[in-house]
Design an enzyme around this catalytic site. Sequence first.
Site, short mmCIF file in Angstrom:
data_model
loop_
_atom_site.label_atom_id
_atom_site.label_comp_id
_atom_site.label_asym_id
_atom_site.label_seq_id
_atom_site.Cartn_x
_atom_site.Cartn_y
_atom_site.Cartn_z
N ARG A 140 26.82 37.34 50.10
CA ARG A 140 27.14 36.53 49.88
C ARG A 140 27.89 35.88 48.24
NH1 ARG A 140 25.14 35.30 54.98
NH2 ARG A 140 27.00 36.08 56.82
N LYS A 162 39.20 38.74 38.41
CA LYS A 162 39.64 39.39 38.87
C LYS A 162 38.84 40.49 39.04
CE LYS A 162 44.16 38.72 38.76
NZ LYS A 162 45.52 39.39 38.74
N GLU A 204 46.09 46.80 26.35
CA GLU A 204 46.50 45.55 26.90
C GLU A 204 46.33 44.60 25.72
OE1 GLU A 204 46.31 44.14 30.01
OE2 GLU A 204 45.86 45.75 31.33
N LYS A 245 43.58 35.12 27.11
CA LYS A 245 43.48 35.02 28.73
C LYS A 245 43.22 34.02 29.02
CE LYS A 245 42.28 38.32 32.05
NZ LYS A 245 41.85 39.27 32.88
N GLU A 255 45.78 32.46 39.77
CA GLU A 255 46.95 33.46 39.86
C GLU A 255 48.27 33.04 40.90
OE1 GLU A 255 47.61 37.61 38.55
OE2 GLU A 255 47.96 37.67 40.30
N ARG A 259 49.19 33.11 36.09
CA ARG A 259 48.15 33.72 35.25
C ARG A 259 48.91 34.97 36.06
NH1 ARG A 259 42.71 34.69 36.80
NH2 ARG A 259 41.53 36.55 36.33
N ASN A 263 50.53 40.41 34.34
CA ASN A 263 50.35 41.31 34.82
C ASN A 263 52.30 41.78 34.48
OD1 ASN A 263 48.85 42.04 37.00
ND2 ASN A 263 49.57 39.25 37.25
N HIS A 266 52.60 46.10 34.86
CA HIS A 266 51.75 46.28 36.25
C HIS A 266 51.52 46.29 37.04
CE1 HIS A 266 49.22 45.18 33.03
NE2 HIS A 266 47.99 45.17 33.90
N HIS A 270 51.48 50.02 37.93
CA HIS A 270 50.61 50.29 38.93
C HIS A 270 51.62 51.58 40.03
CE1 HIS A 270 48.08 46.46 38.76
NE2 HIS A 270 47.81 47.65 38.30
N HIS A 284 45.54 53.52 33.22
CA HIS A 284 45.88 52.52 33.50
C HIS A 284 46.23 52.33 32.51
CE1 HIS A 284 45.68 48.91 35.09
NE2 HIS A 284 45.48 47.45 33.92
#
Length: 386
Positions: A140, A162, A204, A245, A255, A259, A263, A266, A270, A284
């Site tokens: 956990r 993330k 990026e 960032k 997000e 935030r 993206n 993206h 994606h 990527h």
Amino acid sequence: MSSVATPSSVSVPQGSPAAPRTVRVELGARAYDIAIGPGLLGEIGTRIAALRPGARVAIVTDQNVALQHLGMVEAALDAAGIGFSTVIVAPGEGSKSYAGLQQVAEGLIAARVERRDLVLALGGGVVGDLAGFAAAVVRRGVDVVQAPTTLLSQVDSSVGGKTGINSPQGKNLVGAFHQPVLVVADTAALDTLPARELRAGYAEVAKYGLLGDEKLFGWLEGAWRGILSGDGDRVEAVAASCAAKAAIVARDETETGDRALLNLGHTFGHALEAGAGFSQRLLHGEAVSIGMCLAFAYSARLGLCSGQDAVRAQRHLEAVGLPTRIADVPGELPDTDGLMTLIAQDKKVSRGALTFILARGIGAAFVAKDVDAASVRAFLEEMRAA
């Protein structure tokens, strides 16, 4: 002494030496540092011992990174008196899967990692996302240190918490927010990367200028060769990207607001990645490069920004050697309807409505909600034919 980097700190002459940098991610009691500079992997044991006295470390890495950097990291941990174990996964996006998660989670449990120990993610974005997600769910929650070894992971995926894996239905659809307790970005590690992977990571870096800092983007237009070749500008670029960032993450950790600006490119990217099978056909960062060009072109189509801005963004990415058009992707892709189906799986979709990051100009991105799907489809159809 390290200094705190901000985007304005990039105004150094190309080729000048750069001192190590420290960027702070301000998240209250969970704040952490990003250490940036050459040779930092060799002192990672000292940093971890100071951060978490008595903790054991479970290193998660991939086969390629292990050949390049694992020995140095193990020696640094050993010299600091830190006990460690290692889990090694196959390189590539295929490890960011349910099977990869099972391998890492079971490896951590078999190594008897306890909640006061640390997971050390040594590698690029795949390793960082996978190890971070495993750390988030094993017992956990076990704290994680990110040691990114690619340009893309140093400026993006290692920062902000993330973590996750891919689903057969889309990229990064299974995951958790799990902030690291430290990020160690050794810029000398980038010297071992293939040129294609360095360029993909640079996409990026350019993203931070395109989404929120025209001055940074202008600096990158002149400094990109030094960033890729490894002079002092590289440290400055990584630090400026991380500072940009960090500022956004501090405002919007999970997000729910701006935030999402991170993206940029993206949503299109994606979909192209998934359409290419998450394979070496399209890295990527290459997908993000094409996606940013599509986002600017679509913004220009809607009259939100000038065509000159869209051309400027595309020409810079082309100069770096990045793909900028759908036609640049080798091999077959899904048809337009197939790409729209993939776009509909994007994490930013809200109750079926499309959300895109669009731009009013260089450095002026914004979150556009309820974007008309028919308009996007017509735009994609035209771009596929171009």
